[in-house]
Structures are given as structure tokens and as C-alpha cells.
Motif scaffolding. Sequence first.
Motif, mmCIF file in Angstrom:
data_model
loop_
_atom_site.group_PDB
_atom_site.id
_atom_site.type_symbol
_atom_site.label_atom_id
_atom_site.label_comp_id
_atom_site.label_asym_id
_atom_site.label_seq_id
_atom_site.Cartn_x
_atom_site.Cartn_y
_atom_site.Cartn_z
ATOM 1 N N GLY A 155 -11.502 -0.741 6.690
ATOM 2 C CA GLY A 155 -12.923 -0.392 6.570
ATOM 3 C C GLY A 155 -13.483 -1.042 5.314
ATOM 4 N N PRO A 156 -14.744 -0.768 4.963
ATOM 5 C CA PRO A 156 -15.326 -1.434 3.799
ATOM 6 C C PRO A 156 -14.567 -1.109 2.513
ATOM 7 N N VAL A 157 -14.089 0.124 2.419
ATOM 8 C CA VAL A 157 -13.446 0.553 1.175
ATOM 9 C C VAL A 157 -12.066 -0.081 1.045
ATOM 10 N N ASP B 69 -4.285 4.117 0.479
ATOM 11 C CA ASP B 69 -4.687 4.782 1.721
ATOM 12 C C ASP B 69 -6.207 4.707 1.863
ATOM 13 N N ALA B 70 -6.659 3.889 2.821
ATOM 14 C CA ALA B 70 -8.107 3.747 3.078
ATOM 15 C C ALA B 70 -8.362 4.000 4.560
ATOM 16 N N GLU B 71 -7.694 5.041 5.086
ATOM 17 C CA GLU B 71 -7.763 5.314 6.531
ATOM 18 C C GLU B 71 -9.059 5.974 6.974
ATOM 19 N N GLY B 72 -9.898 6.353 6.023
ATOM 20 C CA GLY B 72 -11.099 7.074 6.430
ATOM 21 C C GLY B 72 -10.836 8.567 6.482
ATOM 22 N N SER C 47 -2.772 -3.177 14.041
ATOM 23 C CA SER C 47 -1.577 -2.734 13.314
ATOM 24 C C SER C 47 -1.823 -1.350 12.721
ATOM 25 N N ARG C 48 -1.217 -0.364 13.325
ATOM 26 C CA ARG C 48 -1.439 1.001 12.856
ATOM 27 C C ARG C 48 -0.324 1.427 11.909
ATOM 28 N N VAL C 49 -0.697 1.850 10.727
ATOM 29 C CA VAL C 49 0.283 2.430 9.808
ATOM 30 C C VAL C 49 0.626 3.812 10.359
ATOM 31 N N GLY D 135 -24.379 12.329 2.369
ATOM 32 C CA GLY D 135 -23.277 11.903 3.238
ATOM 33 C C GLY D 135 -22.975 10.417 3.115
ATOM 34 N N GLY D 136 -23.640 9.737 2.192
ATOM 35 C CA GLY D 136 -23.392 8.308 1.974
ATOM 36 C C GLY D 136 -22.055 8.116 1.270
ATOM 37 N N GLY D 137 -21.176 7.310 1.887
ATOM 38 C CA GLY D 137 -19.858 7.146 1.281
ATOM 39 C C GLY D 137 -19.522 5.703 0.967
ATOM 40 N N VAL D 138 -20.396 4.780 1.356
ATOM 41 C CA VAL D 138 -20.009 3.376 1.211
ATOM 42 C C VAL D 138 -19.991 2.979 -0.274
ATOM 43 N N VAL D 139 -21.096 3.182 -0.963
ATOM 44 C CA VAL D 139 -21.159 2.691 -2.352
ATOM 45 C C VAL D 139 -20.176 3.444 -3.251
ATOM 46 N N VAL D 140 -20.101 4.767 -3.125
ATOM 47 C CA VAL D 140 -19.160 5.487 -3.995
ATOM 48 C C VAL D 140 -17.716 5.108 -3.635
ATOM 49 N N GLN E 76 -14.566 10.674 -1.041
ATOM 50 C CA GLN E 76 -15.487 10.089 -2.039
ATOM 51 C C GLN E 76 -16.817 9.771 -1.356
ATOM 52 N N VAL E 77 -17.560 10.830 -1.077
ATOM 53 C CA VAL E 77 -18.810 10.733 -0.304
ATOM 54 C C VAL E 77 -19.846 11.615 -0.986
ATOM 55 N N LYS E 78 -21.100 11.167 -1.021
ATOM 56 C CA LYS E 78 -22.146 11.956 -1.690
ATOM 57 C C LYS E 78 -22.408 13.246 -0.904
ATOM 58 N N GLY F 214 -25.394 2.769 7.857
ATOM 59 C CA GLY F 214 -25.437 1.602 6.969
ATOM 60 C C GLY F 214 -26.646 1.558 6.061
ATOM 61 N N HIS F 215 -27.094 2.733 5.607
ATOM 62 C CA HIS F 215 -28.230 2.793 4.675
ATOM 63 C C HIS F 215 -27.679 2.742 3.255
ATOM 64 N N LEU F 216 -27.966 1.645 2.539
ATOM 65 C CA LEU F 216 -27.316 1.408 1.252
ATOM 66 C C LEU F 216 -28.330 1.049 0.177
ATOM 67 N N VAL G 92 -24.013 12.494 14.786
ATOM 68 C CA VAL G 92 -24.237 11.570 15.887
ATOM 69 C C VAL G 92 -25.112 10.444 15.339
ATOM 70 N N GLU G 93 -24.792 9.220 15.731
ATOM 71 C CA GLU G 93 -25.567 8.055 15.292
ATOM 72 C C GLU G 93 -25.927 7.264 16.550
ATOM 73 N N ALA G 94 -27.222 7.069 16.778
ATOM 74 C CA ALA G 94 -27.649 6.396 18.012
ATOM 75 C C ALA G 94 -28.498 5.180 17.686
ATOM 76 N N GLU H 215 -5.890 -0.782 12.352
ATOM 77 C CA GLU H 215 -5.386 -0.411 13.688
ATOM 78 C C GLU H 215 -6.188 -1.029 14.837
ATOM 79 N N HIS H 216 -7.475 -1.350 14.588
ATOM 80 C CA HIS H 216 -8.283 -1.912 15.678
ATOM 81 C C HIS H 216 -8.103 -3.423 15.765
ATOM 82 N N GLU H 217 -8.572 -3.988 16.886
ATOM 83 C CA GLU H 217 -8.386 -5.433 17.063
ATOM 84 C C GLU H 217 -9.437 -6.258 16.337
HETATM 85 C C1 LIG Z 1 -23.060 9.045 11.503
HETATM 86 C C2 LIG Z 1 -22.710 8.552 10.122
HETATM 87 C C3 LIG Z 1 -23.661 7.871 9.382
HETATM 88 C C4 LIG Z 1 -23.354 7.418 8.096
HETATM 89 N N1 LIG Z 1 -24.320 6.753 7.410
HETATM 90 C C5 LIG Z 1 -24.046 6.289 6.180
HETATM 91 C C6 LIG Z 1 -25.020 5.559 5.458
HETATM 92 O O1 LIG Z 1 -26.132 5.348 5.933
HETATM 93 N N2 LIG Z 1 -24.700 5.109 4.209
HETATM 94 C C7 LIG Z 1 -23.463 5.341 3.657
HETATM 95 O O2 LIG Z 1 -23.222 4.931 2.509
HETATM 96 N N3 LIG Z 1 -22.518 6.031 4.330
HETATM 97 C C8 LIG Z 1 -22.758 6.499 5.572
HETATM 98 N N4 LIG Z 1 -21.804 7.177 6.271
HETATM 99 C C9 LIG Z 1 -20.463 7.350 5.654
HETATM 100 C C10 LIG Z 1 -19.673 6.050 5.776
HETATM 101 O O3 LIG Z 1 -19.608 5.670 7.126
HETATM 102 C C11 LIG Z 1 -18.255 6.241 5.214
HETATM 103 O O4 LIG Z 1 -18.330 6.857 3.964
HETATM 104 C C12 LIG Z 1 -17.559 4.878 5.087
HETATM 105 O O5 LIG Z 1 -17.417 4.278 6.348
HETATM 106 C C13 LIG Z 1 -16.189 5.069 4.438
HETATM 107 O O6 LIG Z 1 -15.497 3.848 4.465
HETATM 108 P P1 LIG Z 1 -13.888 3.852 4.510
HETATM 109 O O7 LIG Z 1 -13.490 2.420 4.443
HETATM 110 O O8 LIG Z 1 -13.358 4.824 3.519
HETATM 111 O O9 LIG Z 1 -13.537 4.481 5.934
HETATM 112 P P2 LIG Z 1 -13.837 3.938 7.379
HETATM 113 O O10 LIG Z 1 -15.116 3.191 7.413
HETATM 114 O O11 LIG Z 1 -13.700 5.124 8.281
HETATM 115 O O12 LIG Z 1 -12.672 2.902 7.662
HETATM 116 C C14 LIG Z 1 -11.343 3.322 7.849
HETATM 117 C C15 LIG Z 1 -10.604 2.207 8.583
HETATM 118 O O13 LIG Z 1 -9.220 2.510 8.614
HETATM 119 C C16 LIG Z 1 -8.715 2.248 9.906
HETATM 120 N N5 LIG Z 1 -7.523 3.118 10.054
HETATM 121 C C17 LIG Z 1 -7.497 4.465 10.065
HETATM 122 N N6 LIG Z 1 -6.238 4.913 10.111
HETATM 123 C C18 LIG Z 1 -5.439 3.817 10.133
HETATM 124 C C19 LIG Z 1 -4.037 3.624 10.151
HETATM 125 N N7 LIG Z 1 -3.188 4.665 10.139
HETATM 126 N N8 LIG Z 1 -3.561 2.366 10.182
HETATM 127 C C20 LIG Z 1 -4.392 1.291 10.172
HETATM 128 N N9 LIG Z 1 -5.740 1.415 10.141
HETATM 129 C C21 LIG Z 1 -6.254 2.662 10.106
HETATM 130 C C22 LIG Z 1 -9.878 2.591 10.835
HETATM 131 O O14 LIG Z 1 -9.736 1.938 12.080
HETATM 132 C C23 LIG Z 1 -11.061 2.069 10.030
HETATM 133 O O15 LIG Z 1 -11.299 0.698 10.301
HETATM 134 C C24 LIG Z 1 -22.070 7.656 7.540
HETATM 135 C C25 LIG Z 1 -21.101 8.341 8.287
HETATM 136 C C26 LIG Z 1 -21.416 8.780 9.571
HETATM 137 C C27 LIG Z 1 -20.374 9.520 10.357
#
Ligand SMILES: Cc1cc2nc3c(=O)[nH]c(=O)nc-3n(C[C@H](O)[C@H](O)[C@H](O)COP(=O)(O)OP(=O)(O)OC[C@H]3O[C@@H](n4cnc5c(N)ncnc54)[C@H](O)[C@@H]3O)c2cc1C
Length: 408
Positions: free
Chosen positions: A13-15, A154-157, A120-122, A290-295, A284-286, A47-49, A180-182, A35-37
Motif C-alpha cells: 500500500g502507500p505506506v 508490517d504495512a498490511e493495513g 505474494s502473501r506474507v 479517518g485520513g491515514g495516508v499522510v500520517v 496511524q490514522v486521524k 484519496g483526499h489529501l 462505504v466509498e462509491a 498479496e494482490h497482482e
Molecule cells: C472508505 C475510505 C475512505 C478513505 N479516505 C481517505 C482519504 O480521503 N484520505 C486519507 O488520507 N485516508 C483515507 N482513508 C484511509 C486510508 O485508505 C488508509 O489510511 C491508507 O490506505 C493506509 O495505507 P496502508 O498502506 O497502511 O494500508 P493499505 O492501503 O490498506 O495497504 C495495505 C496493503 O497490504 C497488502 N497486504 C495486506 N496483508 C498482506 C499480507 N499478509 N501479505 C502481503 N500483502 C498484504 C494489501 O493488499 C494492501 O495492498 C480512507 C479509508 C476508507 C476505508
Amino acid sequence: MKDMPDAIVAGGGPVGSFAALNLAKLGANVTVFEEHEAIGSPSHCAGHLSIRSLQNLGLYPLPGKIVENTFSQANFYSPTGFKFSVHLAKPVTCAVNRAAFDKHIADKAEVAGARYCLNSRVQSLLMEDSVIKGVNVKQSDKAEESVPAKIVIDAEGISSMLLRQTGLSTLNPERLVYAVEAEVENVRDVELDAVEVFLGKNYAPGFYVWLMPRLDGTAKVGLATKKGNPKEFLQRLMLKHPVASKQLANAKITRIAFHPITLGGPISKAYASGFLAVGDAASQVKPTTGGGVVVGLTCARIAAEVADEAIRRNDLSSSFLQLYQKRCTDTLGFDFNVMLRIRRFLDSLSDEKVDEVLRFCARIGLDKTLENVEEIDFQGQALLKILTKPAMFAALAYFLTLYLSANP
Ligand SMILES: Cc1cc2nc3c(=O)[nH]c(=O)nc-3n(C[C@H](O)[C@H](O)[C@H](O)COP(=O)(O)OP(=O)(O)OC[C@H]3O[C@@H](n4cnc5c(N)ncnc54)[C@H](O)[C@@H]3O)c2cc1C
């Protein structure tokens, strides 16, 4: 795997990719398992940043069509439809295409030398005598493979299972909201440089609704809720909300995604011997928006610096890696504390009070006080900067009275 990586990042993911980018730039040998292709897909995020925060992270301007729109206005609607608008002097936020944004960071990390393994899934941590020594990975249809490394990031989300395996406390499930995001088309009566925010327990109990228009008549609309089915709330919004139902009267949903958001603030310990957790995995989310990208990116950069230092010293001990937690707390601890209190305050308000608050903000001219605001991520520091302004002072006194009466 031929060369043993210094660092493994679980999750592209971005983090995770920003941690990999910074580690690679510092000279570490880093492998990312996703884990995804494809990177960035499936996407669930609006994606509001903040433009300024992206600039500070070295990520703005963004190339190509990653930025879908920029915003210099926010319209807040009370449950009765009362509108409080804040017009900013210049565009302060942008909406990015999250799949393209994630791919952009991953591409930069790859150019800097990080290795990506998709599909590739850990599966688990590789442990020797309770010490983390790498990961076990399942790649496509191959057999599970053990990949040793000096440190695992660990950046699994949000649904991290590696964190659970370390025995560290995971995020607080009671502070989750379900979103829900549409993607919609045929939106009308919206200002193209304005983000719409709808408040009220009938549409988003425990959170809010957002609508972010694009220039072509499409928009991202989403909400989160503490209880109930988010899709049903979205349907109710589209049919019944005094303002949004008109904007979305002819709208057609073209894509929909569901995902939880963590609002409980960062976990208290995001490190162990040979292990760091970043981003949503570490909550690490506001808590306000709920914004988590920048933090998450901010903490990922710190994680990369500390991990690199640990690799160079050959000291992957928990007592050295606690530096990561300390630096994150020094950078964001005050802001998280303020945001957790604001979230508690918002949660305590009835719909009538929300209406009253917005009318009060309009009455005292708070919009004028906010018009030069550029900072939206570090909300504690942003508040401190504007506290000296008379309208803000009045607002704070008013909010404090409400807060204390709701939280005696
Ligand atoms: C509906 C919604 C709207 C949002 N809007 C905003 C917004 O506008 N602005 C903002 O700043 N934040 C927003 N967020 C929050 C933001 O999406 C997250 O904070 C951000 O994506 C966190 O990034 P991350 O890399 O930590 O996790 P993720 O983006 O969840 O990435 C995790 C990655 O890890 C992979 N993964 C997971 N487990 C494994 C494993 N075991 N092995 C290999 N790969 C694995 C996943 O496939 C994924 O690609 C929103 C969240 C939601 C639900």
C-alpha cells in the motif's frame, strides 16, 4: 530468494511502499511482498489529501492524471441542511486516484532499488527462539517459502495479522467505523472546487458523509458509520437527505467498495525485536477525519530511518527500535491527543447540537478565521496557530462548554 534482504515490507500500500522507498534511498536492500497482482487494487479510499503535507513528504506535484481535482472550499451541512462554508485563499487539498497514487510511490521505490513481489502473501513471521528473523511467504501457486531478513516492516493495513503474531496489542476494535466509498456519475448542483461534508446520525452515526466532485460530473461519495449497514445509509442519503438527495437525484453508482476505518489513535507499541508496524496496521490514522495516508507516510519515513540505523548498527533489538515509537510520538503525539479529544467531542454531540454548532460558527465568522488555513493533517498544531484569533477564541470557549457538559 537469492540475496537475503536487509528489510522486508509486508504490504505494498502507500505506506509500505513509502517505507520501502525511503529505505532503498538510504541504501538498504529491501523487498516488498504484496498479496494482490497489482499495486493499488482493489481501492477503497477517497484519496483526499493535503497538498502541503504531500509537498513536505516530497510527493507533490504528482505526475499525470493522479490528481483528479483540487479544493479550496469545504461546505459543512448540519442534519437539517444548514450550510457553513469555508472558502480558502488557495487550493489546500486534492483528490487523488488512489490506485495511481499507490503505483506512483511503488514505482519510485522500485527505481530507488526496492524489489517488488506481487501475488505474494506474507503468511506468518519467521521466528527463531521468539526472535523475528523474516517471513513465510506464499507466492502464487508455489509452495510457501521462508525468507529471512534483518527486519520486517508490517504495512498490511487495518487487518494486520503479523502484529497479532508478535503478541503486541492490535488496534482497538471498538473504535472502528465501517465505510462505504462509491464512484457516482451525473452529480449536479455542486461547486467543483468544494468538498461537501454532511453531518447527522441519520446518515453517518459516529462519522460523516463526504462528496468530492470531479470536473466531469462524476464524484466520489462515501460515509462511515459506527453501527448498521453503510450501504443502507448511503441509499438513505441519496433518497432523503435535504441537500445530498438533490445533488444525487440522477446519480448512478458505477463502483462501490467497503472497508473499516480505525479512529482509536495509534497503538501504544508498534515495535518488537526485528519488527516495526506502520500505517493502518499501527492505527496511524486521524481520529477526526479517518485520513491515514499522510500520517502513515510520515511514520513510514521515520520507520525507514530507524530501521536503516538499526541495520547499520546491527542492533535490531526492541530496545533500539523503540526509537521509532519515540520519534513518531514526538512528531505526531500532540496532534493525535488533540484529535482524539475532538473525536470524543464530536461523538458526544446530538444532531440538534451539531446544527447549533454550525450556526454558531457562521454567526461568529469562523469561516473568515479559517480562510488562510493550509494545515489539515497536524490538527493540534494547526489549532494552536489560529487560537489567538478572536473568533477562534470564542469558538473554543463555546466548544469547551459543550465538551465539559457532555463529558463531566
Ligand atoms: C472508505 C475510505 C475512505 C478513505 N479516505 C481517505 C482519504 O480521503 N484520505 C486519507 O488520507 N485516508 C483515507 N482513508 C484511509 C486510508 O485508505 C488508509 O489510511 C491508507 O490506505 C493506509 O495505507 P496502508 O498502506 O497502511 O494500508 P493499505 O492501503 O490498506 O495497504 C495495505 C496493503 O497490504 C497488502 N497486504 C495486506 N496483508 C498482506 C499480507 N499478509 N501479505 C502481503 N500483502 C498484504 C494489501 O493488499 C494492501 O495492498 C480512507 C479509508 C476508507 C476505508
